[in-house]
Design a protein around this motif. Structure first.
Motif, mmCIF file in Angstrom:
data_model
loop_
_atom_site.group_PDB
_atom_site.id
_atom_site.type_symbol
_atom_site.label_atom_id
_atom_site.label_comp_id
_atom_site.label_asym_id
_atom_site.label_seq_id
_atom_site.Cartn_x
_atom_site.Cartn_y
_atom_site.Cartn_z
ATOM 1 N N THR A 35 0.851 -1.305 0.136
ATOM 2 C CA THR A 35 -0.012 -0.017 0.052
ATOM 3 C C THR A 35 0.999 1.369 0.026
ATOM 4 O O THR A 35 1.837 1.386 0.591
ATOM 5 N N MET A 36 0.786 2.158 -0.983
ATOM 6 C CA MET A 36 1.129 3.402 -0.911
ATOM 7 C C MET A 36 0.489 4.563 -1.242
ATOM 8 O O MET A 36 -0.434 4.480 -1.745
ATOM 9 N N LEU A 37 1.044 5.526 -0.872
ATOM 10 C CA LEU A 37 0.747 6.951 -0.955
ATOM 11 C C LEU A 37 0.666 7.357 -2.321
ATOM 12 O O LEU A 37 1.757 7.344 -3.036
ATOM 13 N N ARG A 50 -6.026 11.003 -5.682
ATOM 14 C CA ARG A 50 -5.756 12.201 -5.493
ATOM 15 C C ARG A 50 -4.330 12.320 -4.769
ATOM 16 O O ARG A 50 -4.029 11.463 -3.924
ATOM 17 N N ASP A 51 -3.542 13.389 -5.325
ATOM 18 C CA ASP A 51 -2.130 13.391 -4.732
ATOM 19 C C ASP A 51 -1.962 13.578 -3.386
ATOM 20 O O ASP A 51 -2.588 14.512 -2.860
ATOM 21 N N ARG A 52 -1.208 12.824 -2.757
ATOM 22 C CA ARG A 52 -0.997 12.861 -1.246
ATOM 23 C C ARG A 52 -2.270 12.786 -0.321
ATOM 24 O O ARG A 52 -1.881 13.153 0.810
ATOM 25 N N THR A 94 -3.515 0.147 -2.935
ATOM 26 C CA THR A 94 -2.785 -1.226 -2.711
ATOM 27 C C THR A 94 -2.776 -1.997 -4.004
ATOM 28 O O THR A 94 -3.548 -1.958 -4.690
ATOM 29 N N ILE A 95 -1.682 -2.460 -4.363
ATOM 30 C CA ILE A 95 -1.081 -3.095 -5.435
ATOM 31 C C ILE A 95 -0.636 -4.364 -4.884
ATOM 32 O O ILE A 95 -0.032 -4.891 -4.061
ATOM 33 N N ILE A 108 -8.715 1.340 -3.298
ATOM 34 C CA ILE A 108 -7.977 2.569 -2.954
ATOM 35 C C ILE A 108 -8.704 2.785 -1.764
ATOM 36 O O ILE A 108 -9.699 2.598 -1.461
ATOM 37 N N ALA A 109 -7.761 3.471 -0.920
ATOM 38 C CA ALA A 109 -8.227 3.916 0.344
ATOM 39 C C ALA A 109 -8.311 5.191 0.503
ATOM 40 O O ALA A 109 -7.203 6.047 0.145
#
Length: 149
Positions: free
Chosen positions: A25-27, A38-40, A45-46, A107-108
């Motif tokens: 999971t990454m921002l 949306r940026d930041r 999650t991939i 997507i979170a």
């Protein structure tokens, strides 16, 4: 305390974890997938993809020109995949199948809501967005960026 890591170090670790079968999971960084990502603000999650999952509409993490990008599949052409960001009104990239690293699975949102990328409503909304004329998409993107949503 937030700590930033250089992209080459970050993505080397992402690829290592994915190779072990783990999800990551990454921002989100960047505006190329607005308004969906949306940026930041949002987190994605991939996981490693399966060849049959590389299909129109899928969101993939891939290597392109020495960098990494996460965009939606527009078409598959033999051993290449044509991708574009939802917020890019015309620009596309071509990636070889071996340059595809992972597929987005969820997507979170900051409020805790988790959206499954295979959710039918998300797919319909994304398809409707992409059917809008580029001028309309540019206008909406400009307005939403100014509103910081």
């Amino acid at each position: 305390m937030k700590k930033e890591v250089a992209n080459d170090i970050f993505f080397a670790e992402v690829e290592r974890l994915l190779a072990r079968g783990e999800s990551v999971t990454m921002l989100v960084r960047g505006d190329s997938m607005r308004p969906l990502l949306r940026d930041r603000i949002d987190r994605v999650t991939i996981r490693r993809h399966r060849p049959h999952e590389i299909a129109k509409g899928a969101i993939l993490l891939f290597r392109h020109g020495g960098a990494y990008a996460m965009h939606r599949v527009k078409a598959c052409a033999g051993s290449e995949v044509i991708l574009a960001g939802d917020g890019n009104c015309g620009a596309t990239e071509r990636a070889r199948c071996e340059d595809i690293i992972a597929i987005a699975v969820s997507i979170a949102r900051p409020d805790g809501k988790i959206i499954n990328c295979s959710d039918r409503r998300l797919r319909i909304a994304s398809a409707a967005w992409l059917m809008l004329p580029p001028f309309a998409r540019r206008c909406i993107l400009g307005i939403t960026k100014r509103l910081k949503t």
